[in-house]
Write an enzyme that holds these catalytic residues in place. Structure first.
Site, PDB file in Angstrom:
ATOM      1  N   PRO A  63      22.271  26.689  35.278  1.00 17.50           N
ATOM      2  CA  PRO A  63      21.821  28.029  34.859  1.00 17.50           C
ATOM      3  C   PRO A  63      20.313  28.091  34.656  1.00 17.50           C
ATOM      4  CG  PRO A  63      22.808  26.846  33.014  1.00 17.50           C
ATOM      5  CD  PRO A  63      22.953  25.956  34.208  1.00 17.50           C
ATOM      6  N   THR A  64      19.831  29.296  34.387  1.00 15.98           N
ATOM      7  CA  THR A  64      18.407  29.449  34.080  1.00 15.98           C
ATOM      8  C   THR A  64      18.151  28.850  32.701  1.00 15.98           C
ATOM      9  OG1 THR A  64      18.421  31.493  35.356  1.00 15.98           O
ATOM     10  CG2 THR A  64      16.560  31.156  33.864  1.00 15.98           C
ATOM     11  N   CYS A 123      24.278  34.002  40.750  1.00 17.80           N
ATOM     12  CA  CYS A 123      23.251  33.222  41.444  1.00 17.80           C
ATOM     13  C   CYS A 123      21.996  33.962  41.896  1.00 17.80           C
ATOM     14  CB  CYS A 123      23.871  32.513  42.635  1.00 17.80           C
ATOM     15  SG  CYS A 123      25.058  31.274  42.087  1.00 17.80           S
TER      16      CYS A 123
HETATM   17  P1  NAD Z   1      30.796  27.189  37.127  1.00 21.61           P
HETATM   18  O1  NAD Z   1      30.125  27.381  35.820  1.00 21.61           O
HETATM   19  O2  NAD Z   1      31.939  28.067  37.516  1.00 21.61           O
HETATM   20  O3  NAD Z   1      31.352  25.680  37.217  1.00 21.61           O
HETATM   21  C1  NAD Z   1      30.638  24.564  36.826  1.00 21.61           C
HETATM   22  C2  NAD Z   1      31.618  23.596  36.123  1.00 21.61           C
HETATM   23  O4  NAD Z   1      30.924  22.373  35.866  1.00 21.61           O
HETATM   24  C3  NAD Z   1      32.129  24.111  34.776  1.00 21.61           C
HETATM   25  O5  NAD Z   1      33.537  24.198  34.807  1.00 21.61           O
HETATM   26  C4  NAD Z   1      31.633  23.057  33.778  1.00 21.61           C
HETATM   27  O6  NAD Z   1      32.554  22.811  32.721  1.00 21.61           O
HETATM   28  C5  NAD Z   1      31.466  21.836  34.662  1.00 21.61           C
HETATM   29  N1  NAD Z   1      30.569  20.811  34.125  1.00 21.61           N
HETATM   30  C6  NAD Z   1      29.332  20.975  33.577  1.00 21.61           C
HETATM   31  N2  NAD Z   1      28.824  19.778  33.205  1.00 21.61           N
HETATM   32  C7  NAD Z   1      29.755  18.842  33.543  1.00 21.61           C
HETATM   33  C8  NAD Z   1      29.811  17.420  33.428  1.00 21.61           C
HETATM   34  N3  NAD Z   1      28.794  16.727  32.898  1.00 21.61           N
HETATM   35  N4  NAD Z   1      30.914  16.786  33.872  1.00 21.61           N
HETATM   36  C9  NAD Z   1      31.964  17.476  34.411  1.00 21.61           C
HETATM   37  N5  NAD Z   1      31.952  18.823  34.549  1.00 21.61           N
HETATM   38  C10 NAD Z   1      30.867  19.503  34.127  1.00 21.61           C
HETATM   39  O7  NAD Z   1      29.662  27.234  38.221  1.00 21.61           O
HETATM   40  P2  NAD Z   1      29.808  27.636  39.774  1.00 21.61           P
HETATM   41  O8  NAD Z   1      29.786  29.115  39.917  1.00 21.61           O
HETATM   42  O9  NAD Z   1      30.926  26.853  40.381  1.00 21.61           O
HETATM   43  O10 NAD Z   1      28.417  27.106  40.324  1.00 21.61           O
HETATM   44  C11 NAD Z   1      28.148  25.719  40.442  1.00 21.61           C
HETATM   45  C12 NAD Z   1      26.900  25.533  41.254  1.00 21.61           C
HETATM   46  O11 NAD Z   1      27.111  26.058  42.573  1.00 21.61           O
HETATM   47  C13 NAD Z   1      25.677  26.282  40.718  1.00 21.61           C
HETATM   48  O12 NAD Z   1      24.534  25.498  40.964  1.00 21.61           O
HETATM   49  C14 NAD Z   1      25.606  27.533  41.559  1.00 21.61           C
HETATM   50  O13 NAD Z   1      24.297  28.010  41.694  1.00 21.61           O
HETATM   51  C15 NAD Z   1      26.125  27.051  42.892  1.00 21.61           C
HETATM   52  N6  NAD Z   1      26.773  28.086  43.728  1.00 21.61           N
HETATM   53  C16 NAD Z   1      27.638  28.992  43.179  1.00 21.61           C
HETATM   54  C17 NAD Z   1      28.280  29.925  44.001  1.00 21.61           C
HETATM   55  C18 NAD Z   1      29.232  30.940  43.449  1.00 21.61           C
HETATM   56  O14 NAD Z   1      29.705  31.791  44.212  1.00 21.61           O
HETATM   57  N7  NAD Z   1      29.589  30.926  42.182  1.00 21.61           N
HETATM   58  C19 NAD Z   1      28.067  29.902  45.390  1.00 21.61           C
HETATM   59  C20 NAD Z   1      27.195  28.941  45.916  1.00 21.61           C
HETATM   60  C21 NAD Z   1      26.551  28.041  45.071  1.00 21.61           C
HETATM   61  C1  UGA Z   2      26.042  35.283  47.090  1.00 21.20           C
HETATM   62  C2  UGA Z   2      25.763  34.944  48.557  1.00 21.20           C
HETATM   63  O1  UGA Z   2      26.283  35.989  49.376  1.00 21.20           O
HETATM   64  C3  UGA Z   2      26.423  33.619  48.928  1.00 21.20           C
HETATM   65  O2  UGA Z   2      26.084  33.270  50.270  1.00 21.20           O
HETATM   66  C4  UGA Z   2      25.936  32.534  47.985  1.00 21.20           C
HETATM   67  O3  UGA Z   2      26.586  31.303  48.263  1.00 21.20           O
HETATM   68  C5  UGA Z   2      26.246  32.937  46.558  1.00 21.20           C
HETATM   69  O4  UGA Z   2      25.599  34.208  46.277  1.00 21.20           O
HETATM   70  C6  UGA Z   2      25.723  31.973  45.537  1.00 21.20           C
HETATM   71  O5  UGA Z   2      24.835  31.202  45.807  1.00 21.20           O
HETATM   72  O6  UGA Z   2      26.247  32.093  44.431  1.00 21.20           O
HETATM   73  P1  UGA Z   2      28.060  36.328  45.734  1.00 21.20           P
HETATM   74  O7  UGA Z   2      27.048  36.492  44.657  1.00 21.20           O
HETATM   75  O8  UGA Z   2      29.347  35.685  45.398  1.00 21.20           O
HETATM   76  O9  UGA Z   2      27.434  35.483  46.950  1.00 21.20           O
HETATM   77  O10 UGA Z   2      28.425  37.752  46.351  1.00 21.20           O
HETATM   78  P2  UGA Z   2      27.641  38.756  47.347  1.00 21.20           P
HETATM   79  O11 UGA Z   2      28.630  39.294  48.283  1.00 21.20           O
HETATM   80  O12 UGA Z   2      26.439  38.148  47.909  1.00 21.20           O
HETATM   81  O13 UGA Z   2      27.224  39.938  46.371  1.00 21.20           O
HETATM   82  C7  UGA Z   2      26.208  39.766  45.389  1.00 21.20           C
HETATM   83  C8  UGA Z   2      25.901  41.091  44.742  1.00 21.20           C
HETATM   84  O14 UGA Z   2      25.223  41.951  45.647  1.00 21.20           O
HETATM   85  C9  UGA Z   2      27.138  41.858  44.285  1.00 21.20           C
HETATM   86  O15 UGA Z   2      26.889  42.478  43.049  1.00 21.20           O
HETATM   87  C10 UGA Z   2      27.325  42.884  45.381  1.00 21.20           C
HETATM   88  O16 UGA Z   2      28.029  44.022  44.955  1.00 21.20           O
HETATM   89  C11 UGA Z   2      25.892  43.201  45.714  1.00 21.20           C
HETATM   90  N1  UGA Z   2      25.698  43.769  47.071  1.00 21.20           N
HETATM   91  C12 UGA Z   2      26.035  43.038  48.159  1.00 21.20           C
HETATM   92  C13 UGA Z   2      25.147  45.031  47.201  1.00 21.20           C
HETATM   93  O17 UGA Z   2      24.819  45.690  46.204  1.00 21.20           O
HETATM   94  N2  UGA Z   2      24.950  45.543  48.463  1.00 21.20           N
HETATM   95  C14 UGA Z   2      25.279  44.841  49.576  1.00 21.20           C
HETATM   96  O18 UGA Z   2      25.071  45.363  50.702  1.00 21.20           O
HETATM   97  C15 UGA Z   2      25.835  43.563  49.424  1.00 21.20           C
END
Ligand code: NAD
Ligand code: UGA
Length: 460
Positions: free
Chosen positions: A95-96, A278
């Site tokens: 996170p941030t 993200c």
């Molecule tokens: P999330 O918070 O859903 O999951 C992270 C998990 O890691 C949590 O369940 C937490 O309990 C666990 N954790 C933290 N510290 C730990 C430790 N020391 N040992 C074991 N488990 C631990 O986060 P997320 O949405 O899955 O995102 C994970 C990463 O992937 C982030 O860097 C995010 O930016 C990236 N990412 C997220 C998305 C998305 O759609 N959510 C897409 C692409 C990339």
């Molecule tokens: C986004 C990226 O699309 C993924 O490729 C990336 O892996 C991910 O972030 C990540 O790193 O977490 P996500 O946030 O799950 O995925 O969903 P999106 O479909 O990208 O939508 C993001 C936000 O933009 C939503 O609030 C959506 O409603 C909004 N959005 C999307 C708009 O307002 N207009 C659009 O045309 C598209």
């Protein structure tokens, strides 16, 4: 002994929105590998082992069912699982940072570093460590230093394999990714490790879609991809504001520019603002990195994407206030949707949170409805005791002065708006923060309709 029947033992640390679905798909596609997903949260692991998964994602339960108990295992035994694994994906949250240097912008890497130290402690032989979390460019260097500063004489190879899935379409994105990106050091051991990861993905992803690069390019590509995607939304949202002043229609503009192949038609939907865990975090991280390299112009350029997103949310509430006769105090306002997008229960950074808070500041009586996100909404707004929650949109809208659409759930398109109108206070308003409803029909029923980036339809 059990282990021998598997060709490889793969571990993922972090069973969240990324770790869970990603590993479920690898396990479903590759029965020859043993896949273990661990997390420090017992609740999360229990949910992954149950019928009620910890996240809502279309199609995910079917994938988990294919592999769970066969070659997919969820556990809280982080240390035991590390010693068993050859390849370790790390997908913990980044996170941030909320404190100290870089607060509000830099990535908080404490979970990542803790994980690296646990890996060293529990390993008796070298392993491939895969950065799955989104990380600042050059994190792999720090990780390598922590991992390889050990007195056990073992070597860890760090790869960057950022995840591009979007929530709501995670399973589809993982089955058919546009590309898989694998960054490695360009050393002999780096390239060897890279080949291992390529081999895993090649079980279902065509070779031409598996991109390899140096590790820094892979790390930076992930931040850049999210920045570009968010930038498109802020760009079209900025134009939506101009459309409202000029009688242009943002949908028509988006269609016209999107048919230019160089621009393309995706990510051009005007909205009340982008949300999700993200986009904001990754752009702030990019801004911080640029600042730390003295690239102030570059930092300000990307920061504007966030400023525009905040403006869009402010402007949405300002319009509501203005057209509802400059006061919404005591008026019931129904928020249709609370998730940051459709097909997920995730509300992290959802624009609905800010909108709800701004409405509450104006003393409106807020009611929230959402098919999947009510539990998260309650947590997000738990300090505001007067907020009401109702899974039934008809009840949420009963007696309301206005409906504000926050999430583009399909179900909101198909409601009986005549019935809803009859049960609302008059004049009845709809503010469509997703441009998802049939505005003409709503107007004919009697609503005053305020879409984004196009003319309002009002009876006064
Ligand atoms: P999330 O918070 O859903 O999951 C992270 C998990 O890691 C949590 O369940 C937490 O309990 C666990 N954790 C933290 N510290 C730990 C430790 N020391 N040992 C074991 N488990 C631990 O986060 P997320 O949405 O899955 O995102 C994970 C990463 O992937 C982030 O860097 C995010 O930016 C990236 N990412 C997220 C998305 C998305 O759609 N959510 C897409 C692409 C990339
Ligand atoms: C986004 C990226 O699309 C993924 O490729 C990336 O892996 C991910 O972030 C990540 O790193 O977490 P996500 O946030 O799950 O995925 O969903 P999106 O479909 O990208 O939508 C993001 C936000 O933009 C939503 O609030 C959506 O409603 C909004 N959005 C999307 C708009 O307002 N207009 C659009 O045309 C598209």
């Amino acid at each position: 002994m059990e282990e021998k029947k598997f060709k490889r033992s793969i571990l993922c640390i972090g069973a969240g929105y990324v770790g869970g679905p990603t590993m479920a798909v690898i396990a479903a596609k590759c029965p020859q590998y043993k896949i273990t997903v661990v997390d420090i949260s017992l609740d999360r692991i229990n949910a992954w082992n149950s019928e009620s998964l910890p996240i809502y994602e279309p199609g995910l339960y079917d994938v988990v069912k294919i592999a769970r108990g066969r070659n997919l295992f969820f556990s809280t035994d982080v240390e035991g699982a590390i010693s068993d694994a050859d390849v370790i994906f790390v997908s913990v949250n980044t996170p941030t940072k909320t404190f100290g240097a870089g607060a509000g912008k830099a990535a908080d890497l404490q979970y990542w570093e803790k994980t690296a130290r646990t890996i060293v402690k529990c390993s008796s032989e070298g392993k491939i460590i895969v950065e799955k979390s989104t990380l600042p460019v050059r994190t792999a260097r720090a990780m390598e230093r922590i991992l390889n500063a050990n007195d056990k004489n073992i070597h860890f190879e760090v790869l960057s394999n950022p995840e591009f899935l979007a929530e709501g379409t995670a399973v589809e994105d993982l089955y058919n990714p546009d590309r898989v990106l694998i960054g490695s050091q360009e050393t002999e051991t780096g390239l060897k490790a890279r080949d291992v990861l390529v081999e895993i993905y090649a079980n279902w992803v065509p070779h031409e879609q598996i991109l390899t690069s140096n590790v820094w390019s892979a790390e930076l590509s992930k931040l850049t991809a999210n920045a570009f995607l968010a930038q498109r939304i802020s760009s079209i949202n900025s134009i939506s504001a101009l459309c409202e002043k000029t009688e242009a229609n943002v949908n028509e503009v988006a269609k016209a520019i999107g048919m230019d192949n160089r621009i393309g038609n995706r990510f051009l939907k005007a909205s009340v603002g982008f949300g999700g865990s993200c986009f904001k975090k990754d752009i702030l991280n990019l801004v911080y990195i640029c600042e730390s390299y003295g690239l102030d112009h570059v930092a300000r350029y990307w920061e504007a994407v966030i400023t525009m997103n905040d403006y869009q949310k402010d402007r949405f509430v300002a319009t509501m206030l203005r057209v509802m006769f400059n006061t919404i105090a005591g008026k019931k306002i129904a928020l249709f949707g609370f998730a940051f997008k459709a097909d997920t229960g995730d509300t992290r950074e959802s624009p609905a949170i800010d909108i709800a808070k701004k409405l509450i500041e104006e003393h409106a009586v807020v009611t929230v409805t959402d098919p999947k996100a009510l539990e998260n909404a309650r947590k997000d707004l738990n300090e505001f005791h007067a907020v009401q929650y109702d899974s039934d949109p008809y009840l949420a809208a009963q007696g309301a002065h206005a409906i504000a659409v926050m999430t583009e759930w399909d179900l909101y398109r198909d409601l009986d708006y005549r019935k809803i109108y009859d049960a609302m206070e008059k004049p009845a308003f709809i503010f469509d923060g997703r441009n998802t409803l049939d505005h003409r029909k709503l107007y004919e029923i009697g609503f005053n309709v305020f879409p984004l980036g196009m003319n309002a339809r009002k009876h006064f």
